[in-house]
Design a protein around this motif. Structure first.
Motif, PDB file in Angstrom:
ATOM      1  N   SER A 291      68.870   1.904  92.900  1.00 57.39           N
ATOM      2  CA  SER A 291      70.309   2.146  92.903  1.00 57.39           C
ATOM      3  C   SER A 291      71.137   0.873  93.024  1.00 57.39           C
ATOM      4  O   SER A 291      72.324   0.940  93.325  1.00 57.39           O
ATOM      5  CB  SER A 291      70.678   3.082  94.059  1.00 57.39           C
ATOM      6  OG  SER A 291      70.341   2.473  95.299  1.00 57.39           O
ATOM      7  N   CYS A 292      70.500  -0.287  92.776  1.00 59.74           N
ATOM      8  CA  CYS A 292      71.211  -1.551  92.937  1.00 59.74           C
ATOM      9  C   CYS A 292      70.986  -2.466  91.743  1.00 59.74           C
ATOM     10  O   CYS A 292      69.966  -2.374  91.051  1.00 59.74           O
ATOM     11  CB  CYS A 292      70.762  -2.269  94.209  1.00 59.74           C
ATOM     12  SG  CYS A 292      71.309  -1.483  95.732  1.00 59.74           S
ATOM     13  N   ARG A 372      83.262   1.975  91.697  1.00 61.86           N
ATOM     14  CA  ARG A 372      81.877   1.992  91.246  1.00 61.86           C
ATOM     15  C   ARG A 372      81.759   2.875  90.007  1.00 61.86           C
ATOM     16  O   ARG A 372      82.403   3.938  89.940  1.00 61.86           O
ATOM     17  CB  ARG A 372      80.952   2.522  92.337  1.00 61.86           C
ATOM     18  CG  ARG A 372      80.879   1.648  93.567  1.00 61.86           C
ATOM     19  CD  ARG A 372      80.059   2.302  94.665  1.00 61.86           C
ATOM     20  NE  ARG A 372      80.679   3.558  95.103  1.00 61.86           N
ATOM     21  CZ  ARG A 372      80.249   4.286  96.135  1.00 61.86           C
ATOM     22  NH1 ARG A 372      79.206   3.873  96.838  1.00 61.86           N
ATOM     23  NH2 ARG A 372      80.857   5.402  96.463  1.00 61.86           N
ATOM     24  N   GLN A 383      74.985   1.176  93.755  1.00 67.43           N
ATOM     25  CA  GLN A 383      75.761   1.064  94.982  1.00 67.43           C
ATOM     26  C   GLN A 383      76.478  -0.271  95.132  1.00 67.43           C
ATOM     27  O   GLN A 383      77.426  -0.371  95.907  1.00 67.43           O
ATOM     28  CB  GLN A 383      74.838   1.289  96.199  1.00 67.43           C
ATOM     29  CG  GLN A 383      74.254   2.683  96.281  1.00 67.43           C
ATOM     30  CD  GLN A 383      75.321   3.758  96.420  1.00 67.43           C
ATOM     31  OE1 GLN A 383      76.323   3.549  97.106  1.00 67.43           O
ATOM     32  NE2 GLN A 383      75.120   4.904  95.782  1.00 67.43           N
ATOM     33  N   ASN A 384      76.033  -1.300  94.420  1.00 68.33           N
ATOM     34  CA  ASN A 384      76.604  -2.636  94.608  1.00 68.33           C
ATOM     35  C   ASN A 384      77.254  -3.195  93.346  1.00 68.33           C
ATOM     36  O   ASN A 384      77.392  -4.401  93.202  1.00 68.33           O
ATOM     37  CB  ASN A 384      75.538  -3.600  95.126  1.00 68.33           C
ATOM     38  CG  ASN A 384      74.438  -3.867  94.095  1.00 68.33           C
ATOM     39  OD1 ASN A 384      74.210  -3.051  93.195  1.00 68.33           O
ATOM     40  ND2 ASN A 384      73.778  -5.001  94.228  1.00 68.33           N
ATOM     41  N   ALA A 421      79.952  -4.064 100.493  1.00 68.56           N
ATOM     42  CA  ALA A 421      78.571  -3.802 100.100  1.00 68.56           C
ATOM     43  C   ALA A 421      77.695  -5.026 100.352  1.00 68.56           C
ATOM     44  O   ALA A 421      76.546  -4.905 100.814  1.00 68.56           O
ATOM     45  CB  ALA A 421      78.510  -3.411  98.627  1.00 68.56           C
TER      46      ALA A 421
END
Length: 430
Positions: A291-292, A372, A383-384, A421
């Motif tokens: 997720s990054c 995002r 997420q970032n 983040a």
């Protein structure tokens, strides 16, 4: 450069510069990648917040935001956050000697219609130093100046067009041309050519001396943006003092002299915050894990290198800026390859009416309130990773006159959310 930055920002237009400052002001190390000058190089130097809603001109942009559709960036952020973003920008500009201000109408800040070198009136919200809206309302005897061989600014045309507006019909106008400081040049000169002369004290006398001949004869002097390419409030004050009346620059077509002044201020602010600026760098491809995002592959001056960070802000522009690519039946964000829904029939991307509600003008990625990117289920893809500016969909910057306003608001939000983040990731790593 192998050191991991807290926040990596891609793009040096208004959205990218504001995002970098926003992240740095949260205590993060920031690296900004720039492929070129960014959109400020073609900007007039005012901040358009919101001038039109569904084709209707509005005086109060804040009230107008409540009339926008839910997916619009302003609605995602909320009016309070947009105000905080604008307050943050205004403080940065004021701290660095360029105090921009809105018009105050009935006790509230609202839009002002400023004259352009085409003789039109353009609604805008935040005004450069030296422009007082009341002057534009009260002046009756107006001198419209240009410079010989400055092809794109014709005083006669400007006057004829301005007189079409009811509030300008009863004014007394005088057209005049200043002699070109370049003499018989081999090409038509631009306002930027003239502004760069005014940057230097030893070559700005051509403007000061020629302006002095009109001193005391007018209530207002309108001229192209000639008063330097850098943010120099003292020069503009000197011009008004010599003319013995307010001297106001008309908004101009590119090159954007006023936008370069804004860029000058923001770059100085970034330098003070310790931001690292890498020029001639184009993001090619994103490396993602779960997720990054972990890194970007970047072409930097002809060499492909890996840029790592704890959080990423993408302010790469829209269709014209290269942040979005379009082929028949497919629209994609360039670096992460995010698909943007679009009809297979390209004919449906636009309307027959030139000034219609064109689909292509709204195209862009969907984001949440933190900026995002989100997928079909409205959940963040990473997420970032955060987006800002014209890469985001849901608004028409040209029709709404909202381009820099959205860039500032989304850049401010993306920068501070990226900082949050990055700091969280640093805490986990420790």
């Amino acid at each position: 450069m192998n050191k991991i930055a807290d926040v990596l920002v891609v793009g040096s237009g208004m959205a990218g510069l504001v995002a970098a400052l926003s992240a740095a002001q949260q205590g993060c190390s920031v690296r900004l990648l720039s492929a070129g000058m960014g959109s400020l190089a073609i900007c007039g130097g005012t901040i358009d917040l919101l001038g039109y809603v569904q084709g209707t001109a509005i005086a109060d942009p804040w009230q107008g935001m409540t009339l926008l559709p839910e997916g619009h960036p302003y609605r995602l952020l909320g009016v309070d956050n947009v105000r905080l973003a604008m307050d943050s920008l205004r403080k940065t500009l004021e701290d660095h000697g360029w105090p921009m201000h809105p018009a105050i109408i009935d006790g509230h800040d609202g839009n002002t219609r400023l004259p352009t070198i085409m003789g039109t009136l353009k609604p805008t919200w935040l005004l450069p130093p030296g422009i007082e809206p009341q002057t534009l309302v009260s002046a009756k005897n107006i001198l419209v100046l240009s410079v010989e061989t400055l092809r794109d600014c014709r005083p006669g045309l400007i006057i004829g067009q301005l007189k079409r507006y009811p509030e300008w019909t009863d004014r007394q106008f005088t057209p005049a041309l200043l002699p070109s400081p370049f003499g018989e040049a081999h090409r038509s000169i631009s306002a930027l050519d003239l502004a760069r002369l005014a940057d230097r004290p030893q070559t700005r006398n051509w403007l000061l001396d020629n302006l002095a001949q009109f001193a005391g004869n007018y209530d207002l002097i309108l001229l192209p943006p000639l008063c330097g390419s850098r943010a120099d409030l003292a020069l503009q004050q000197q011009l008004s003092a010599i003319a013995k009346c307010p001297v106001i620059e008309m908004l101009s077509i590119p090159p954007g002299v006023g936008g370069l002044r804004l860029r000058d201020v923001l770059l100085r602010a970034m330098k003070e915050c310790g931001c690292t600026f890498i020029e001639n760098a184009t993001a090619l491809h994103a490396e993602v894990h779960d997720s990054c995002c972990t890194a970007l592959q970047v072409n930097a001056s002809g060499e492909v290198e890996r840029q790592t960070a704890n959080a990423f802000v993408m302010a790469t522009g829209g269709i014209l800026g290269g942040g979005i690519t379009m082929t028949p039946g497919m629209v994609q964000e360039t670096v992460f390859g995010i698909d943007i829904p679009a009809p297979q029939d390209v004919g449906q991307w636009s309307e027959q009416e030139v000034f219609g509600n064109h689909l292509f003008s709204h195209m862009g990625i969907r984001v949440d309130s933190a900026m995002r990117p989100v997928g079909h289920e409205a959940t963040p893809l990473w997420q970032n990773v955060f987006f800002a500016g014209r890469t985001i969909g849901g608004y028409d910057y040209a029709a709404e006159k909202s381009g820099l306003g959205v860039a500032i608001a989304t850049g401010w939000q993306a920068g501070r959310m990226a900082a949050r983040a990055a700091l969280e990731m640093n805490g986990k790593q420790q």
